[in-house]
Scaffold this active site. Structure first.
Site, PDB file in Angstrom:
ATOM      1  N   ARG A  51       9.311 -13.813   6.808  1.00 45.25           N
ATOM      2  CA  ARG A  51       8.699 -12.870   5.879  1.00 45.25           C
ATOM      3  C   ARG A  51       9.474 -11.566   5.937  1.00 45.25           C
ATOM      4  NH1 ARG A  51       8.641  -9.571   9.296  1.00 45.25           N
ATOM      5  NH2 ARG A  51       7.414  -8.221   7.959  1.00 45.25           N
ATOM      6  N   GLY A  52       9.110 -10.658   5.032  1.00 46.08           N
ATOM      7  CA  GLY A  52       9.913  -9.456   4.848  1.00 46.08           C
ATOM      8  C   GLY A  52      10.814  -9.704   3.649  1.00 46.08           C
ATOM      9  N   ALA A  53      10.805  -8.775   2.701  1.00 44.72           N
ATOM     10  CA  ALA A  53      11.464  -9.009   1.419  1.00 44.72           C
ATOM     11  C   ALA A  53      12.922  -9.443   1.562  1.00 44.72           C
ATOM     12  CB  ALA A  53      11.326  -7.768   0.537  1.00 44.72           C
ATOM     13  N   GLN A 192       1.223  -7.845  11.405  1.00 42.55           N
ATOM     14  CA  GLN A 192       2.679  -7.826  11.582  1.00 42.55           C
ATOM     15  C   GLN A 192       3.134  -6.614  12.399  1.00 42.55           C
ATOM     16  OE1 GLN A 192       1.132  -8.287   8.642  1.00 42.55           O
ATOM     17  NE2 GLN A 192       2.150  -9.812   7.372  1.00 42.55           N
ATOM     18  N   ASP A 233       8.409  -4.171  -1.018  1.00 46.74           N
ATOM     19  CA  ASP A 233       8.625  -5.528  -1.509  1.00 46.74           C
ATOM     20  C   ASP A 233       9.110  -5.538  -2.958  1.00 46.74           C
ATOM     21  OD1 ASP A 233       6.544  -5.696   0.768  1.00 46.74           O
ATOM     22  OD2 ASP A 233       7.381  -7.708   0.585  1.00 46.74           O
ATOM     23  N   ASN A 243       4.204  -2.417  -1.424  1.00 45.55           N
ATOM     24  CA  ASN A 243       4.467  -2.761  -0.028  1.00 45.55           C
ATOM     25  C   ASN A 243       3.155  -3.303   0.548  1.00 45.55           C
ATOM     26  OD1 ASN A 243       6.255  -2.838   2.286  1.00 45.55           O
ATOM     27  ND2 ASN A 243       5.081  -1.154   3.138  1.00 45.55           N
ATOM     28  N   LYS A 244       3.199  -3.714   1.787  1.00 48.99           N
ATOM     29  CA  LYS A 244       2.049  -4.307   2.479  1.00 48.99           C
ATOM     30  C   LYS A 244       0.759  -3.517   2.234  1.00 48.99           C
ATOM     31  CE  LYS A 244       2.213  -7.227   4.441  1.00 48.99           C
ATOM     32  NZ  LYS A 244       2.046  -8.478   3.688  1.00 48.99           N
TER      33      LYS A 244
END
Lengths: 342, 342
Positions: A51-53, A192, A233, A243-244
């Site tokens: 995960r993570g763009a 996360q 993201d 973003n998150k």
């Protein structure tokens, strides 16, 4: 699909296999997941094994190659279409698939198509490492001198190939022995920050303190936060950044307390076709991520649950966006446009 | 100490025993914990078996009686001193112990001292029920017409003898078939919103949706929150209010989005000796509450953790404080003083 336990490298492609550090198991287990077909790669992205763009883009690029050396154009194209459906919000995924498709469309020789696609996936991976270095240097200028920096979710090495985006300036300063202390929001629902940011920073020797997402406001009020830095993201043409979930309230709190709020992301996180952030699709995830942290039920079945994975922070709350090309101060459609024109 | 499983009443005193609904086990287990001595009562308050500022006061008042019918003045006095050390922030605890001590000091007859203390504890309990009704009526005037009300932590029936404080106006409206839909922040680290507020509202037939604490800001931005109402653990003379960690950032977010922010608390939650909230002591709790939700480790051992149980919301972010006596709009030292003078 098999597992191994040898390295903390986020993404490795070897012997025609996509070898991922299983981030769902951190920090208590250092386990790898090896994908040998596109269904496994799709599932790994959907389940947040990777995960993570930026990391999603790299993993998907390699994922296309899991169709095999003997696959034809149609099979590679289908892999690109299919892997693009694994997550809806991070634009790097679509950017990577578009780039692989463009390479395929401009490469006429079927005999060398796999090699050409492989070279492109490696290039995406290599460019990401360079991006981390450049964001680190560009962002370090903004946060040097800070004693305490707060971040949300994980936009570190685990979200990319190397240093990450939001954490890259911290690693850059750490190389000089000047890293600030980092406050890491735990980042519910999937934690996360607690699991990944705290793990990778403490592995690297950077002092890190975990707090629940609800504690950031009090820390800011008591003067313990000098800057906030997060990843993204997807960023619209006017600088609005998805973003998150939990990033937007942090930005409001930072504004209220006159604390600078920075977003760090590579230029491939921008979606210049979208004029503003309200058009960014927001992934809704399963209720159990909220209702059953760690597999233990906390929310009674009779109650409803919402679980949007992201929120959008309007550009007016962002003091600067750091990319591998430089820094966009006070992002607007004009300043973002100038950044890309340079 | 034994357990039983017959009722959802928060606190019962019978046959010389303090019988508590064990709130650490909700919502998956409906279990009671029966305390027969003051050590058990102290431990139950410290471990949050019983929690919520008014409920702590009631439980401690009954707890004094666990010294037994034959105890002398010194033993009762020691119980009051000891139980007052079980939690540091909620002022209702000290208020209840002071009230029991005043009764003891003004009652000369040793032979009837236990009966007199028992009568006082029952009076504290009975007054709390009336307080819930009055706060319900007074607060309903503020939130009637709201479609969606957001609350944090649990300031409901489980935090008091009956309807609670923040939830009392919702139960009041529910009796008329006019309850708003409630958004309940899960309230990390101990998840009182997910576990307790969601449980008691759904038991009562009020529609409730649970969200992580990080989602409230996005909900406000999208216009889905018409009012915020929370309880308090201690309120200073100028209206600054200590409440569960995460309340202060909610108040900042409500101000930013022009959403009314209300605090509901009985007058015995005010500590008029404190001119402002920065002098309220804030309880720091164990790292495992943050690091191991549900007993599952998420934070690596190498990372630090902070765990303040409360934060302080300054009066200027509070649109009104609702008590059993009425409503203090725009709380200041003057308006709070007038409320107590009436």
């Amino acid at each position: 699909m098999s597992t191994a336990t040898d390295t903390a490298e986020t993404i490795i492609f070897h012997d025609g296999q996509l070898d991922l550090l299983d981030q769902t198991k951190l920090p208590t287990e250092l386990t790898r997941l090896v994908c040998t077909n596109i269904e496994q790669a799709h599932d790994a992205i959907r389940r947040l094994v990777v995960r993570g763009a930026p990391a999603i883009g790299i993993a998907a690029a390699y994922g296309v190659l899991l169709q095999g050396r003997d696959a034809d154009r149609q099979a590679f194209g289908e892999a690109m279409d299919y892997l693009a459906t694994s997550r809806p919000t991070a634009v790097n995924l679509f950017w990577a698939m578009d780039r692989m498709r463009d390479v395929m469309n401009s490469h006429d020789d079927d005999a060398t198509l796999y090699e050409r696609l492989h070279r492109e996936a490696v290039a995406i991976h290599d460019e990401d490492r360079q991006m981390c270095r450049s964001i680190g240097a560009n962002g370090a200028a903004l946060i040097q001198g800070c004693r305490n920096v707060l971040t949300h979710c994980n936009a570190g090495g685990l979200a990319t190939s190397m240093w990450g985006t939001a954490l890259a300036p911290i690693y850059h300063l750490h190389e000089q022995g000047k890293a600030p202390h980092v406050f890491a929001d735990e980042t519910r629902p999937l934690l996360q920050g607690a699991r990944l940011t705290a793990w990778e920073l403490s592995q690297a020797g950077v002092a890190v303190t975990v707090l629940t997402d609800s504690m950031s406001g009090g820390l800011m009020r008591s003067g313990q936060v000098d800057a906030v830095i997060v990843g993204a993201d997807r960023i619209a043409a006017n600088g609005d950044a998805a973003n998150k979930i939990g990033t937007y309230p942090l930005a409001v709190l930072a504004k209220y307390h006159k604390i600078p709020f920075y977003v760090a992301a590579p230029t491939n996180t921008f979606d210049l076709k979208l004029p503003a952030g309200d058009q960014i699709p927001i992934e809704q995830r399963h209720r159990d991520e909220v209702a059953r942290p760690g597999g233990v039920q906390f929310v009674p079945d009779a109650a409803d649950v919402i679980n949007p994975a992201f929120d959008v922070t309007p550009a007016e709350l962002i003091d600067a966006i750091v990319t591998e090309k430089g820094v966009i101060r006070s992002p607007t459609t004009e300043t973002v446009g100038q950044h890309f024109a340079n």
